[in-house]
Design a protein around this motif. Structure first.
Motif, PDB file in Angstrom:
ATOM      1  N   ILE B 151      37.694  -1.832   4.482  1.00 46.03           N
ATOM      2  CA  ILE B 151      38.632  -0.752   4.744  1.00 46.03           C
ATOM      3  C   ILE B 151      38.000   0.298   5.659  1.00 46.03           C
ATOM      4  CG2 ILE B 151      37.986   0.518   2.662  1.00 46.03           C
ATOM      5  CD1 ILE B 151      41.484   0.365   4.190  1.00 46.03           C
ATOM      6  N   ILE B 154      38.507  -0.770   9.094  1.00 41.49           N
ATOM      7  CA  ILE B 154      39.948  -0.739   9.389  1.00 41.49           C
ATOM      8  C   ILE B 154      40.381   0.694   9.687  1.00 41.49           C
ATOM      9  CG2 ILE B 154      42.235  -1.067   8.373  1.00 41.49           C
ATOM     10  CD1 ILE B 154      41.170  -3.509   6.953  1.00 41.49           C
ATOM     11  N   ILE B 155      39.889   1.635   8.873  1.00 42.65           N
ATOM     12  CA  ILE B 155      40.267   3.038   9.101  1.00 42.65           C
ATOM     13  C   ILE B 155      39.649   3.557  10.397  1.00 42.65           C
ATOM     14  CG2 ILE B 155      39.940   5.384   8.245  1.00 42.65           C
ATOM     15  CD1 ILE B 155      40.296   4.289   5.427  1.00 42.65           C
ATOM     16  N   ILE B 159      42.898   2.176  12.675  1.00 47.61           N
ATOM     17  CA  ILE B 159      43.862   3.256  12.432  1.00 47.61           C
ATOM     18  C   ILE B 159      43.520   4.495  13.260  1.00 47.61           C
ATOM     19  CG2 ILE B 159      44.802   4.816  10.688  1.00 47.61           C
ATOM     20  CD1 ILE B 159      44.484   2.537   8.672  1.00 47.61           C
TER      21      ILE B 159
END
Lengths: 601, 316
Positions: B151, B154-155, B159
């Motif tokens: 994550i 991913i962040i 994102i």
């Protein structure tokens, strides 16, 4: 700025509050993420998808009736659409997984691996009945799909997973399972993939062959091996008016003669996704459209066959002639009058007019319900003996805490009240134990235990009391260190008064000091419990398969399931939840006790 | 004279009989599970103890200082390779984690030490990471640091687009941060709890007097809060140093799920010694490294005590 002192103060306070909440968010995020991923499907985790999955809303069945058309999707979605305009008029989700459907005049029957058999009333979708199947072999936790075939008053269904070697006959009027056919046969182990009833014969398509079962006697009449043609099994069976069967699967569609037991002819050579017999035609759903054959022999592709039909439909269901599109599999075909209703993966349905040979209307079934993979916990629990580990951890940590607290309280009291010869050495020794790397104890303790067992014959390694002894002793020094502060904070005058009143030292300790120290003892005890719950190395070396604690169990488990992040996070959640709960319930004591001791000590 | 002395100490033992009975179980336990194993461990560091001689245990060949030579000087011995990397990492890790937990704990304690609604609840929420078992912390962050599916990447990349491509966190120099951040995350709430309790025990009058004198918030912190909290933060530094040098669970569970090599920038002394002892069966050298580490720690703690005492005397 011309703000007053108080205004500035309030703005500052507000900003501090926001910063604090942001830090809180970051602090809690990993825990939330752990629980969240434990509820996701591993495939979603491995592609880095953040939201939870929706169940696949493939069209499983299309059932037209007088005024409306029922689009039944494999996630248990019941979409009622207007027959002419294809507009949605009602929707209900049965929240099932990979389900199959049977419809009759009044009801919609759903069979699913996780809910068994369900019935919804067509006139009122809120009327739902769930039937207790009373089948010992039915296991709701298993993941699998189902197959169903209904006649006027009976329903035959089976679960598509290994170990369910039965076809169940359900009586619609009685609302219960009447009997089960055992289909253990020469092709076993096998799983049922399709069912069809022709007169008194129940045809059972397996992943390994085809069976015909006599419905009256319940005995297997004959088994046919069709591995040569359909190595992945018979996924679809349909009966033609001339008594021949069409069997289809991943390797094509074949005409099958039941009396001779031979495959007569290959009709379609590629994967078949949908199969229907309508108005003297055989419709085969392919991976990018459908194709129609005349049901009369010899079977020729009829002029209706439109392989590129679905190139006309967008992914969202709108008609767009001439546009090239991602192919999708046609899984269900139904007809009514001059219209053909074609359903495909991603929940699309199109109305195809047989006269104009064009798609007139199209619609999309609702997206599937959100899938929360509780099954991760079930899977994990099956793969590891977590109940045993949890029990062991609770037992060992609890008893160790109990003993450590008793002895630490005594030692801490003695140390804080009496300046006996050796007290300084003792308190130095207590601090010194904290300075020795834990790894240094490991081999000597292990070897000593083995030697001790050899000499006396008493086993220590792999027993509860061995680890309890080690834990209690290891956690005493630190507990003494914390508890000493509590005793120091209790005014000595009380004890002196009790002493003058004629109490013995033990009575002073028991009746005067101990009640005052209880909050500190509780707090230290919980701290010890948390630390013992956390201990990995000693447990790793000193436990055996029966006495393994949670950390060792988890370590062994994750070593075997390195890419199953869903299972690993489920295991991590299970290991965290008990201590988290304990902490939440007792946090007042912990906070009060630990802070009082640490600040004053 | 000698008789009298004996009598005196017998008298003392009788006088303190109660105290001696009370510490007896602890002393017995510490003798069997602390003192004797330590002595054995130190003796082990002089033995050639490998998988061939483990059966004989303390009867293994006595090799004097060969293990120490292998650990410290002999650059060709297998245990020496990587040990200095591990030592460097341990120093960075310990210092950053100890002061990081203290800094973050102090910051949040100051923020929580105000009057607002739901204060107790928010404090409890802040304490949650401290309850997560360390092996779970290792597993969880090991998963979050994954390059492709983690994550954090991913962040950061997908994102927020802060980085052009997804970095490796568990390979290469980033590893040191991949082990420091989870450790701080796990332990800072405890510092916050103790510092908060310390702050609440500071008399309010001091701040009121400072307000009358017109002192700024910054000044109040450095002149009142920080010095008065010295008993708390100095204990936190002491125990932080000891705990973090001996930190093991988080790192071992993060790499290869308890059996992997954390790499040049992730290996700590504890994981190094553990690997050398239990995976390469070099128990003698492992014991020697442990003894050296223990002596270093005793030295550091004594230095700490020296300065602590000195500072205490100065303030008096």
């Amino acid at each position: 700025m011309n703000l007053s002192y108080y205004a500035r103060k309030r703005i500052k306070d507000y900003l501090i509050h926001i910063v604090m909440l942001i830090i809180l968010l970051f602090t809690l995020f990993p825990i939330v993420w752990m629980v969240y991923t434990s509820l996701k499907e591993n495939t979603d985790i491995l592609v880095g998808k953040i939201p939870l999955s929706h169940a696949h809303n493939n069209v499983a069945e299309i059932a037209p009736d007088d005024s409306s058309i029922w689009i039944l999707t494999s996630d248990g979605g019941i979409n009622k659409h207007n027959r002419k305009t294809l507009k949605e008029s009602d929707y209900k989700s049965a929240q099932t997984m990979t389900s199959s459907f049977h419809t009759d005049d009044k009801y919609i029957w759903i069979s699913s691996a996780n809910h068994g058999l369900l019935r919804y009333s067509k006139s009122d979708l809120n009327k739902k009945s769930e039937f207790d199947l009373k089948l010992p072999s039915f296991d709701k936790a298993k993941v699998g799909s189902t197959t169903i075939y209904g006649t006027k008053d009976k329903i035959y269904f089976s679960m598509k997973y290994k170990g369910f070697q039965q076809v169940v006959e359900f009586n619609k009027k009685l609302g219960k399972v009447v009997r089960t056919f055992n289909i253990k046969n020469e092709f076993s182990p096998s799983q049922v993939q399709s069912l069809f009833v022709a007169g008194d014969t129940l045809m059972v398509g397996l992943d390994t062959g085809l069976l015909s079962v006599d419905i009256k006697s319940g005995k297997i009449k004959k088994g046919f091996s069709i591995m040569e043609y359909l190595p992945l099994g018979v996924e679809k069976i349909k009966l033609l008016s001339n008594g021949k069967l069409i069997i289809a699967g991943n390797n094509g569609a074949y005409l099958f003669d039941m009396s001779s037991g031979n495959v007569v002819k290959n009709i379609y050579p590629k994967a078949v996704y949908g199969l229907s017999v309508l108005n003297g035609n055989v419709y085969i759903g392919t991976n990018h459209g459908f194709i129609a054959y005349s049901a009369k022999e010899p079977m020729m592709a009829s002029p209706l066959g439109a392989e590129n039909l679905f190139h006309q439909i967008k992914r969202d269901g709108t008609v767009n002639p001439g546009a090239k599109l991602v192919p999708s599999e046609v899984v269900a075909i139904a007809g009514l009058g001059k219209n053909l209703y074609v359903g495909s993966t991603f929940g699309r349905i199109s109305q195809y007019n047989l006269n104009s040979k064009k798609v007139v209307n199209s619609a999309v079934a609702r997206q599937g319900h959100i899938v929360v993979s509780w099954v991760n916990y079930v899977d994990m629990w099956k793969n590891v003996d977590f109940g045993l580990y949890l029990g062991n951890s609770f037992f060992i940590c609890g008893i160790s805490m109990f003993f450590a607290m008793i002895f630490a309280t005594m030692a801490a009291y003695a140390l804080s009240r009496f300046k006996f010869p050796g007290s300084k050495l003792f308190s130095m020794a207590i601090l010194a134990t904290q300075m020795v790397p834990g790894i240094m104890f490991l081999i000597p303790i292990y070897s000593n235990f083995v030697k001790f067992s050899e000499i006396t014959g008493i086993p220590i390694k792999g027993t509860y009391y061995g680890l309890i002894f080690v834990y209690s002793t290891f956690f005493i020094p630190f507990s003494v260190w914390i508890l000493r502060g509590f005793f120091a904070a209790i005014p000595i005058e009380l004890e002196e008064a009790a002493h003058i009143d004629g109490c013995s030292p033990f009575q002073v300790f028991w009746y005067v000091v101990l009640p005052l120290a209880i909050p500190g003892i509780i707090a230290t005890g919980i701290y010890i419990f948390l630390t013992a719950w956390d201990e990995l190395i000693l447990a790793w070396v000193l436990t055996s398969a029966d006495t393994m604690t949670i950390p060792v169990g988890i370590r062994n488990f994750v070593g075997n399931y390195q890419n199953r992040f869903d299972l690993i996070m489920a295991a991590a959640t299970v290991a965290t939840a008990p201590v988290m709960l304990l902490f939440f319930l007792l946090q007042k004591h912990i906070v009060k006790g630990l802070t009082a001791g640490a600040v004053k000590g | 004279m000698r008789f009298k002395q004996l009598q005196w100490s017998w008298h003392k033992i009788k006088k303190y009989r109660f105290a001696y009975i009370f510490i007896l179980p602890t002393v017995l336990g510490m003798l069997t599970l602390h003192l004797i194993p330590i002595v054995q461990g130190i003796y082990m560091s002089f033995l050639n103890l490998s998988q061939f001689t483990l059966d004989k245990y303390l009867g293994a060949p006595f090799v004097w200082f060969k293990n120490y030579y292998d650990v410290l000087i002999n650059t060709r011995s297998p245990i020496r390779i990587g040990l200095f990397d591990a030592a460097r990492n341990t120093v960075i890790y310990t210092v950053v984690v100890t002061f990081g937990t203290l800094l973050l704990g102090m910051l949040v304690a100051l923020m929580v030490n105000r009057e607002f609604r739901g204060k107790g609840f928010i404090r409890t929420l802040f304490l949650f990471p401290w309850v997560v078992p360390t092996y779970v912390t290792g597993l969880l962050w090991g998963f979050m640091w994954q390059r492709g599916v983690g994550i954090i990447n991913i962040i950061l990349v997908d994102i927020l687009h802060l980085l052009p491509s997804k970095p490796f966190w568990l390979i290469g120099p980033n590893t040191i941060w991949a082990i420091i951040i989870p450790t701080i995350w796990r332990y800072w709430p405890f510092s916050m709890l103790l510092l908060l309790a310390g702050m609440q025990s500071i008399p309010e009058e001091l701040y009121e007097a400072a307000d009358i004198d017109g002192a700024s918030g910054w000044r109040k912190f450095w002149e009142i809060t920080f010095p008065l909290l010295r008993p708390v933060w100095s204990i936190l530094i002491l125990f932080g140093l000891i705990f973090n040098v001996y930190s093991f669970n988080i790192v071992i569970m993060m790499f290869g799920f308890g059996a992997g090599f954390p790499g040049e920038w992730g290996d700590l002394l504890m994981t190094n010694i553990f690997r050398n002892s239990f995976m390469q069966w070099n128990f003698g050298a492992g014991a020697a490294a442990s003894v050296i580490l223990m002596l270093t720690m005793i030295l550091i703690v004594n230095v700490w005590f020296y300065f602590y005492k000195k500072a205490e005397e100065e303030t008096r």
